[in-house]
Every structure is written in C-alpha cells, then in structure tokens.
Scaffold this active site. Sequence first.
Site, PDB file in Angstrom:
ATOM      1  N   HIS A 436      -0.889  -4.139  10.208  1.00 59.39           N
ATOM      2  CA  HIS A 436      -1.868  -3.085   9.953  1.00 59.39           C
ATOM      3  C   HIS A 436      -1.528  -1.787  10.678  1.00 59.39           C
ATOM      4  O   HIS A 436      -2.207  -0.770  10.470  1.00 59.39           O
ATOM      5  CB  HIS A 436      -3.261  -3.566  10.366  1.00 59.39           C
ATOM      6  CG  HIS A 436      -4.319  -3.192   9.363  1.00 59.39           C
ATOM      7  ND1 HIS A 436      -4.303  -2.010   8.671  1.00 59.39           N
ATOM      8  CD2 HIS A 436      -5.426  -3.858   8.932  1.00 59.39           C
ATOM      9  CE1 HIS A 436      -5.347  -1.947   7.860  1.00 59.39           C
ATOM     10  NE2 HIS A 436      -6.053  -3.060   7.998  1.00 59.39           N
ATOM     11  N   ASP A 440      -1.853  -0.491   4.968  1.00 61.04           N
ATOM     12  CA  ASP A 440      -3.294  -0.549   4.804  1.00 61.04           C
ATOM     13  C   ASP A 440      -3.640  -1.287   3.514  1.00 61.04           C
ATOM     14  O   ASP A 440      -2.761  -1.581   2.691  1.00 61.04           O
ATOM     15  CB  ASP A 440      -3.888   0.860   4.790  1.00 61.04           C
ATOM     16  CG  ASP A 440      -3.643   1.602   6.096  1.00 61.04           C
ATOM     17  OD1 ASP A 440      -3.872   0.992   7.158  1.00 61.04           O
ATOM     18  OD2 ASP A 440      -3.211   2.768   6.048  1.00 61.04           O
TER      19      ASP A 440
END
Length: 465
Positions: A436, A440
Amino acid sequence: MNRSTKAGTEILLPQLAESLVSATIGKWLKQPGDKIEEYEPICELITDKVNAELPSTVEGTLVEIIAQEGETVPVGAVVCIVAETGSAAAERATEPSRADGADSSQAGGTGVGRAPASVAQPAADADAPMRHRYSPAVQQLAAQHGVDLTRIAGTGLGGRITRKDVLHAIEHGVPAAPAASQAVPVPAPSAPAVPTVPADLSKVPVPVRSTGLHLSESPPIPNVEVEGQRRDDRNEYIIDVTPIRNTIATRMRQSVAEIPHAWTMIEVDVTNLVLLRNKVKDEFKKQEGVNLTYLAFVLKAVVNAIKDYPIMNSVWAVDKIIVKRDINIALAVGTEDSVITPVIKKADQKNIAGLAKEIDELSRKARAGKLMLDDVQGGTITVNNTGSFGSILSYPIINYPQAANLTFESIVKRPVVIQDMIAVRSMANMCLSLDHRILDGVICGRFLQRVKENLEGYTLDTKLY
C-alpha cells in the site's frame, strides 16, 4: 576462489550472487583423503535463494574440512583445504590412506581408505542425533525396495538418512530387510497412540476431487520429519527448523513487518479458457512434450495487464519508486518441505506456448533441487497457482521487495446468473496482495479488471504461438 598455503590450497566461499553475503554448508560430498577432480562438487551450499553445489577449483586431495555441516560462513571464508596433485601436501595427505587401501578395496570401498557411506556401520546415536528420523520420502523408497534403514549410515545433518543414501544402498546391493523390519519405527507400545505417516505413500487412497478442475496431478505431500521419542512424557514431537525453512521465516517476517499489506479479490469466468485448453492440450503435449496448464494462460493475461499498468511491476526504494522495464514473473513452486520462487525472465516477450514450456522446466528443476541461483533472481511480481491444491481463496504474503503477489485459485463449476438466467459456468477467484506504499485500490482494481478481461477474452481461436 582459492588461496595457496603451506598446508595446501584454501577453497573459499565464492560470491555466488550479487546480493549473497553468506551460505550454509548443507552436506560435504567429499571427506578428508578423497581425491577431487577440478570442478567436481565437494559440498552442498544452502543460500537465501536456492541450494547449490560448490565445485573444487583445483585437482588434488581433500586435506581438511574447515566449515562444518550446518555452519553458516561469509563470502570469502575458507571452507576446506585441498592439496593439489603433485604437491608435497598431497603426498602427505595420501600416506595414511595407503596403509589401509588394500583393506578398503577388499571391502568394496570406493573412496580412499573408506567404505561406501551407504553400507557403513551406523554411527553412535550420540554422534548422530538425527540418525533414526526418517522422512516419508525415505520411508517410501526403502519400503519399495526392501531396504533396512537400520543398516544405512546417514550422510545428512546429524547422521540423518537422505534419499541419496537409500539410492546408494539400493545400487550397491544392500541386502533386503526382513519383512518385519520394513515397517516404519513407531513409539513403544506403552506410549499414547500418535498418528504416524504411512511408510508407502503410494498406497494411501486419494479421493476423487470435485474441485480444482485444472489439476493434472495430485499435489505433493509435505515432507514432515518427526522425532521417534516422546518429549518429557508428553504426546508431542519435535520438527527441526532447516536452513531453508529458517530463511523462509526470516523473509516472511521481513515482508509483513516492512510492507503494509492490503488485498483485493475478483472472480473470473474461465469457461471459454477451459474449452480452449481441452481442445488443444493433447496436441500440444504430443508436439511439445510438456503439459499445457491453465497457468500459462493466466501468466499471459497478467503480463498483458502489466503492460497497461506498469506500476504493478515496481519496488519501494524509500525516497523513490523503481518501475522495472522487464516483466519477470516469479512462480511460487511448492516442494516437499519448502516454497521456491523460480523466475520466468522477460515473460512479456513469450507467447503462451513459450510460457508453458518455461513453467514446466522451472517446476521440474525446483522439485528436483536443480535450480541455479540465476533461476531465482530478478523477479518483479509473483504469481501463485494456489488452486493446484484446491484453494478457492488465499491472502498471499508479498515476495519482498516486490509490490504485489497474485494468486489464481481453483476452477470450480458454479451456477451463475447471466442475463437473468442461471447457467453453470467454470469460475475462479484471483486474489491480489499489494504494497500500500506503492499501490492503491483504484489502480489495483483496474489491473485486476484487465486481467479478468484478458482471461475471459480467450476463445477457441486463440493462438498458442
């Protein structure tokens, strides 16, 4: 690498790979007094990436082993000393063995003053603590050929008997064991009942699967090795952590600790893919000599999706994100006791047939322990065929330092609503774990949708070449 001294030539641990700083000595293939040819393997090395053999850089006689089995040594450290042929050190090294050379030849010995390891008398338990701990693979092989494991001296760590030891015993005509002695050693009758691993795994009934339609064979049974003695009168056993398992644990802990994992999943209708593969697999097998698996089609779909979303093919570098130009797919291949990730280099330049042949070659080498260091380096994204053991949903840990790990789950026939009508379709889930810091939900969702489109876009007219 080597360095000359008065005692002989020091064999040093070479720089096997750019990122390699150390290696563990797995097993010595030669012993002091043995003759060694140039480039002949003298020991097995266990690295962070893969197992390898260390060849001798000189011809001569092994004088002294410096790094013992199980010891981790840094690059450039001395692992053994070899007296080169014709040197004074070589003459001194061979003198002790000449006195008993006649005896060893009469006993059928193959080394200098030594009998074959497979028929030597078993070492004392104090010196070989793992002497009576047999893996299922060893038990199965011994049972098939009627070999008495108590008559074989193990050459593995702690005196453990390996498959090579059993094969050596079979080849050199070790007498078959009596029927009673072929049974796998079990705890004493007074011990509580404990589930045991069958000696002959080939006789274990395999139930017919209703899922995992893309499987061409049953997944390998894990090789679990247990002690034969109870611990503190409790019903438990000890499993040693091997160097490979320790490396896996270290890397997994590093991945989870440093990478903020997130995941997302999508389901794919692969009915047309199933029809396509069924149509061409027999002809492909006949023409190419390898199986055409669903994984080859999956990899092609993933590669084409990465071309549209190259950020998936990247790594985190603290103050920057490095996007790799070459798409090198790391395949998660399960062996008996570990998971290895050989790499298909420049997968974007290969067609479906080429990917199928690469998958077959790397999988065979991985399960046979024949991978080279170059085979497991340079991966930019990992694809795992978790459906091979019937999984329908997985949450993979990212292969550090990559940005993503994608699993292809089992193909299962399910009722699906299509234009307000129910139809039976072949469906499969795909789960993506993502870093992350780099990726995304939006970009990963679009990437998975593109993989889905590519997989569902296969038709009976799709070309393999």
